[in-house]
Design an enzyme around this catalytic site. Sequence first.
Site, PDB file in Angstrom:
ATOM      1  N   ASP A   1      37.217  34.512  33.461  1.00 46.96           N
ATOM      2  CA  ASP A   1      35.772  34.705  33.546  1.00 46.96           C
ATOM      3  C   ASP A   1      35.164  35.199  32.236  1.00 46.96           C
ATOM      4  OD1 ASP A   1      35.471  33.782  36.086  1.00 46.96           O
ATOM      5  OD2 ASP A   1      35.234  35.744  37.030  1.00 46.96           O
TER       6      ASP A   1
ATOM      7  N   ARG B   1      28.830  39.751  50.379  1.00 43.45           N
ATOM      8  CA  ARG B   1      30.264  39.664  50.700  1.00 43.45           C
ATOM      9  C   ARG B   1      30.555  40.639  51.835  1.00 43.45           C
ATOM     10  NH1 ARG B   1      34.011  41.380  47.212  1.00 43.45           N
ATOM     11  NH2 ARG B   1      32.577  42.764  46.133  1.00 43.45           N
TER      12      ARG B   1
END
Length: 376
Positions: free
Chosen positions: A248, A132
């Site tokens: 999640d 990222r």
Amino acid sequence: MLRLFDRWGVSSMVHAKDIALENITIRRWKDGSVLSTMPVNKAYGHQTVVHRADLHNALITKALALENVQLKVNSRVTGIKCYHPAAVTLMDDTVVTGDVVVAADGIKSVLRGEILGSSAMPPIPTGDAAYRIMLSREVMEKDPELKALLDNPIATRWVGPHRHIIAYPVRNHELFNIVLLHPDDHDAEESWTTTASRQSMLRQYHGWDTTVLKLLNLVKEDEVLEWKLCSYPSLDSWTKGRVALLGDACHPMLPYVAQGAAQAVEDAAALAILLSVIPSRHAIPEALRVYEMSRKPRAEGIQQSGMANRTILHLPDGPEQEARDEQFLASMTSAANPDKWADAETQKLLWGWDAEDHALATWAENTRPVYLESSL
């Protein structure tokens, strides 16, 4: 997700820093040649991209404006009680009780194991990891080609053997977000904050489009973050007594169809509206049961679609890749798009859904007429 935010009065804060995309472009890894470019499907509203911190801040600001909301920090949960009264124990041994506990503690959820025990299966490595990167306007605007990437409301995918990249501007075109999926050849950690080697990243994308390499060469050594991508088996249940898993914690999403945040928000919408229509506190376990019925099949189906998209995007060069690239080209004139994120039928499934309406319909079809506190 944005339609839900409209109802909750959150959208204006999100739109203050997001970017409404106009096009999605898919490019070949080696030379950057365009395989397809399509206008964003606006049949369901705008498709926007937003910095995760900006989204979090908008939600926190809206929540804290409510009189009955308190935010406690430095309050790690170490234990949970699932039945009446529901309760959590904090790291300083403080016990907090409530009518219901929502365990939204993320992909590494501690409460998932507390609630489900041995049925909470461990993660399965996909064989992929992801870098990222966030680049600033300051470092990109010196190069006309890179400045154009930052200034235009376009998301770009580069697809190649066993790898792909997705990149787009965020925060009013002041930052450029890049996520690079690649083989996990050194057992990266399952963490969003592990710093990786810049040289390792450059090796992974050796020989790629010169535009990609220019972007990667702008990254400072200590600014590369890498995380291991794992899939998670479906859970037997998301609820126990008066406790519900959310986001999640119960359906970790891989990044191949960009649905992690959106599906967590859908969970929240379904759970909130069900808790708003129950006749009394005695019905909380029933509301949680219906929440699971409403959300589990959809979220887990989207979970699985991510792995299918990974296979399509990561084809090695050869006959299958050539056939896929022909499909990319055909998709510009109404054929199905092999990239599920850009496919009209998949978009209908993802974006044409109303989590609140579906939760209410599930409640109407499945609720029991009697709620006994003694059974909780």
